[in-house]
Design an enzyme around this catalytic site. Sequence first.
Site, PDB file in Angstrom:
ATOM      1  N   ARG A  28      13.966  -8.839 -24.960  1.00 25.43           N
ATOM      2  CA  ARG A  28      12.597  -8.876 -25.475  1.00 25.43           C
ATOM      3  C   ARG A  28      11.640  -8.169 -24.529  1.00 25.43           C
ATOM      4  NH1 ARG A  28      13.149 -11.452 -29.921  1.00 25.43           N
ATOM      5  NH2 ARG A  28      14.579 -13.219 -30.061  1.00 25.43           N
ATOM      6  N   ILE A  30       8.454  -7.664 -22.434  1.00 28.35           N
ATOM      7  CA  ILE A  30       7.680  -8.671 -21.712  1.00 28.35           C
ATOM      8  C   ILE A  30       6.248  -8.744 -22.229  1.00 28.35           C
ATOM      9  CG2 ILE A  30       6.763  -7.222 -19.829  1.00 28.35           C
ATOM     10  CD1 ILE A  30       7.762  -9.427 -17.883  1.00 28.35           C
ATOM     11  N   ASN A  86       9.581   6.491 -26.519  1.00 28.93           N
ATOM     12  CA  ASN A  86       8.586   7.279 -25.797  1.00 28.93           C
ATOM     13  C   ASN A  86       9.326   8.226 -24.859  1.00 28.93           C
ATOM     14  OD1 ASN A  86       6.184   6.232 -26.881  1.00 28.93           O
ATOM     15  ND2 ASN A  86       6.340   4.417 -25.586  1.00 28.93           N
ATOM     16  N   VAL A  95       8.567   3.520 -18.238  1.00 32.70           N
ATOM     17  CA  VAL A  95       9.837   3.205 -17.577  1.00 32.70           C
ATOM     18  C   VAL A  95      10.817   4.335 -17.886  1.00 32.70           C
ATOM     19  CG1 VAL A  95      11.735   1.565 -17.372  1.00 32.70           C
ATOM     20  CG2 VAL A  95       9.406   0.727 -17.770  1.00 32.70           C
ATOM     21  N   HIS A  99      14.862   3.797 -23.465  1.00 34.72           N
ATOM     22  CA  HIS A  99      14.851   2.533 -24.209  1.00 34.72           C
ATOM     23  C   HIS A  99      14.298   2.779 -25.597  1.00 34.72           C
ATOM     24  CE1 HIS A  99      11.210   2.971 -21.774  1.00 34.72           C
ATOM     25  NE2 HIS A  99      10.546   2.401 -22.769  1.00 34.72           N
ATOM     26  N   HIS A 101      12.350   1.075 -28.534  1.00 35.21           N
ATOM     27  CA  HIS A 101      11.553  -0.082 -28.940  1.00 35.21           C
ATOM     28  C   HIS A 101      11.941  -0.400 -30.383  1.00 35.21           C
ATOM     29  CE1 HIS A 101       8.301   0.149 -25.739  1.00 35.21           C
ATOM     30  NE2 HIS A 101       8.758   1.402 -25.678  1.00 35.21           N
TER      31      HIS A 101
HETATM   32  P1  AMP Z   1       7.450   2.649 -22.352  1.00 36.33           P
HETATM   33  O1  AMP Z   1       5.948   2.742 -22.277  1.00 36.33           O
HETATM   34  O2  AMP Z   1       8.016   3.220 -23.623  1.00 36.33           O
HETATM   35  O3  AMP Z   1       8.112   3.183 -21.101  1.00 36.33           O
HETATM   36  O4  AMP Z   1       7.762   1.097 -22.479  1.00 36.33           O
HETATM   37  C1  AMP Z   1       8.071   0.286 -21.400  1.00 36.33           C
HETATM   38  C2  AMP Z   1       8.063  -1.128 -21.930  1.00 36.33           C
HETATM   39  O5  AMP Z   1       8.712  -1.960 -20.997  1.00 36.33           O
HETATM   40  C3  AMP Z   1       6.667  -1.720 -22.162  1.00 36.33           C
HETATM   41  O6  AMP Z   1       6.526  -2.078 -23.538  1.00 36.33           O
HETATM   42  C4  AMP Z   1       6.645  -2.936 -21.235  1.00 36.33           C
HETATM   43  O7  AMP Z   1       5.952  -4.043 -21.792  1.00 36.33           O
HETATM   44  C5  AMP Z   1       8.119  -3.227 -21.053  1.00 36.33           C
HETATM   45  N1  AMP Z   1       8.483  -3.923 -19.829  1.00 36.33           N
HETATM   46  C6  AMP Z   1       8.063  -3.652 -18.572  1.00 36.33           C
HETATM   47  N2  AMP Z   1       8.656  -4.491 -17.685  1.00 36.33           N
HETATM   48  C7  AMP Z   1       9.472  -5.304 -18.409  1.00 36.33           C
HETATM   49  C8  AMP Z   1      10.346  -6.383 -18.066  1.00 36.33           C
HETATM   50  N3  AMP Z   1      10.509  -6.799 -16.804  1.00 36.33           N
HETATM   51  N4  AMP Z   1      11.016  -6.993 -19.075  1.00 36.33           N
HETATM   52  C9  AMP Z   1      10.854  -6.599 -20.352  1.00 36.33           C
HETATM   53  N5  AMP Z   1      10.058  -5.572 -20.740  1.00 36.33           N
HETATM   54  C10 AMP Z   1       9.357  -4.953 -19.768  1.00 36.33           C
END
Ligand code: AMP
Length: 114
Positions: A28, A30, A86, A95, A99, A101
Amino acid sequence: MACLFCRIVSGEIPAKVVHETGRTLAFRDINPKTPVHVLVIPRDHHEDVAALAAADPALAAEVLQAAADVAVAEGVAESGYRLLFNTGPDSGQEVFHVHAHVLGGRPLGALTGA
Ligand code: AMP
């Protein structure tokens, strides 16, 4: 230091895992933006979806299959959902471990440039 999502894969940082396979992990977000907001990642580190597709197309397909399985498990396969990767600075990618979403659980509206 390993990247944030590599540290989730290793178990160093906890996450609410909802699905896993030998090569993928789903947990999930965060900071969920929708009632269902799950991130699906390959366990191996690749910077973004383009790098993943180039380096390991079979693993890219496994990520897509895992995302589809998550959608079923989360109850949004019939109502519909959005998969979002993204990629790069203009997307706001934060990040740099690829990943997907998985977003759903309410009408998502049109994509906008905002
Ligand atoms: P992006 O902007 O596509 O790189 O999305 C990164 C996503 O990672 C964001 O939606 C954050 O809320 C999510 N995120 C960051 N740290 C964590 C974590 N420790 N556990 C779960 N999701 C995270």
